[in-house]
Design an enzyme around this catalytic site. Structure first.
Site, short mmCIF file in Angstrom:
data_model
loop_
_atom_site.label_atom_id
_atom_site.label_comp_id
_atom_site.label_asym_id
_atom_site.label_seq_id
_atom_site.Cartn_x
_atom_site.Cartn_y
_atom_site.Cartn_z
N ILE A 51 -3.18 8.49 -4.13
CA ILE A 51 -3.57 7.13 -3.79
C ILE A 51 -2.46 6.22 -4.29
O ILE A 51 -1.78 6.53 -5.26
CB ILE A 51 -4.96 6.73 -4.37
CG1 ILE A 51 -5.03 6.99 -5.86
CG2 ILE A 51 -6.07 7.45 -3.65
CD1 ILE A 51 -6.37 6.59 -6.48
N ASP A 52 -2.25 5.12 -3.61
CA ASP A 52 -1.13 4.23 -3.93
C ASP A 52 -1.20 3.72 -5.36
O ASP A 52 -2.28 3.66 -5.97
CB ASP A 52 -1.12 3.02 -2.99
CG ASP A 52 -0.85 3.40 -1.55
OD1 ASP A 52 -0.31 4.50 -1.32
OD2 ASP A 52 -1.18 2.61 -0.65
N LYS A 53 -0.06 3.34 -5.87
CA LYS A 53 0.04 2.78 -7.22
C LYS A 53 -1.00 1.68 -7.44
O LYS A 53 -1.69 1.66 -8.46
CB LYS A 53 1.45 2.23 -7.44
CG LYS A 53 1.61 1.45 -8.74
CD LYS A 53 2.97 0.78 -8.82
CE LYS A 53 3.07 -0.10 -10.06
NZ LYS A 53 4.37 -0.81 -10.11
N THR A 55 -3.71 1.01 -5.76
CA THR A 55 -5.08 1.34 -5.38
C THR A 55 -5.72 2.05 -6.56
O THR A 55 -5.11 2.94 -7.16
CB THR A 55 -5.11 2.26 -4.14
OG1 THR A 55 -4.54 1.57 -3.03
CG2 THR A 55 -6.53 2.68 -3.79
N ARG A 98 -4.43 0.78 4.69
CA ARG A 98 -3.70 -0.49 4.68
C ARG A 98 -3.13 -0.79 6.07
O ARG A 98 -3.19 -1.93 6.55
CB ARG A 98 -2.61 -0.44 3.62
CG ARG A 98 -3.16 -0.23 2.20
CD ARG A 98 -2.06 0.09 1.21
NE ARG A 98 -1.17 -1.05 1.02
CZ ARG A 98 -0.05 -0.98 0.30
NH1 ARG A 98 0.34 0.16 -0.25
NH2 ARG A 98 0.70 -2.06 0.15
#
Length: 323
Positions: A137-139, A141, A238
């Site tokens: 998962i993104d930084k 998020t 996103r």
């Protein structure tokens, strides 16, 4: 950072950007060149370009090479919120701001560093003493992520993610009012043709991506959504929400900052600015245990920064009739 700039040589037949770079900077392998291009660290006449761009000669090419990252991440004592752990897997509630893997500019403080410091029973992934990260998962998020402790667990979880049998549920705040109460978004997500740090749902060589959504609450200019992933592409949620005209609140990369001006409530605008990230949380994760096949599912509450916005919206009586 080492920066190399040169003028592309004149050639009778135009050559691909990656091939020109390999010739002009022989100390870089082709895989290293392609990685730098994908990370947006190669520009042609000041703009990031794709590896297949044909250079005719005379173009100004600039290459930024970040310092090398140690081959083995270092164990660090970083507090983690562990939701579940046994000899095969560990499930973590990752805070916003923590990068999952080491990379350029992220040599420490990552989830991998933290897991190496936390786990004392890793039996190895592919011959290396490290946790097996099977999804990301993104930084910016927050939310649930599972890591494997051994090859058996890593292979099992990887196969479950490949078959899209893992349950992945997110909560998100988006700008605007969704026209329907639920829906399905499908596109082929790949690297953006111009901005190589972004992804796009109109990429020529993208991979199939499917996101299902439903409305949980409607407010003035903001909607709370639940999202379920059928696939797990980079930046999938996103990109999908942005390209349907409803970017995530706080998402500066995919249009969230541009919609902030339309928020007339100064208190709400302040809360969104204080958020400092996209309003996206990986709320639930379900999978089959690699050893015995039993189904495990984990859920978390919304993090304080997102909950603060929702609480304000609820107590401010801004909720609208979802029907």
């Amino acid at each position: 950072m080492a920066i190399t700039t040169f003028t592309a040589p004149e050639e009778a037949i135009p050559s691909r950007l990656d091939l020109v770079l390999c010739r002009e900077i022989p100390e870089l392998s082709r895989s290293a060149v392609q990685r730098l291009i994908e990370e947006g660290l190669v520009t042609v006449n000041g703009r990031p370009e794709r590896a297949s761009l044909k250079l005719k000669g005379g173009e100004e090419v600039s290459v930024t090479v970040p310092p090398p990252v140690p081959a083995e991440p270092v164990a660090e004592s970083i507090p983690l919120e562990i939701l579940y752990e046994d000899a095969d897997v560990v499930v973590i509630n990752k805070p916003a701001g923590m990068v999952v893997h080491q990379g350029a500019g992220n040599r420490s403080g990552t989830l991998v560093n933290a897991l190496l410091g936390h786990c004392d029973d890793l039996s190895g992934i592919g011959g290396e003493l490290r946790p097996g990260i099977v999804h990301r998962i993104d930084k910016d998020t927050s939310g649930i992520i599972v890591a494997a402790k051994n090859d058996r667990a890593h292979l099992s979880l990887s196969e479950q993610f490949r078959l899209h049998s893992v349950k992945r549920v997110y909560r998100a705040l988006v700008f605007g009012a969704m026209k329907e109460e639920s829906g399905r978004i499908e596109s082929a997500i790949g690297r953006h043709p111009v901005d190589r740090k972004r992804m796009s749902g109109t990429a020529r060589h993208g991979k199939r991506a499917v996101t299902r959504w439903r409305v949980l609450a409607r407010y003035d200019r903001v909607t709370l959504l639940e999202l379920r992933l059928e696939t797990g592409r980079t930046h999938q949620i996103r990109v999908h929400l942005s390209e349907t005209g409803h970017p995530l609140v706080g998402d500066e990369v995919y249009g969230g900052s541009g919609r902030l001006a339309g928020i007339g409530d100064p208190r709400l605008k302040k809360l969104i600015m204080e958020l400092g990230r996209q309003a996206l949380h990986a709320m639930a994760l379900g999978f089959r245990h690699p050893a015995d096949g039993r189904y495990l599912e984990f859920t978390t509450e919304l993090p304080e920064d997102m909950q603060r916005i929702i609480t304000y919206l609820d107590t401010g009586h801004q909720a609208l009739d979802a029907g």
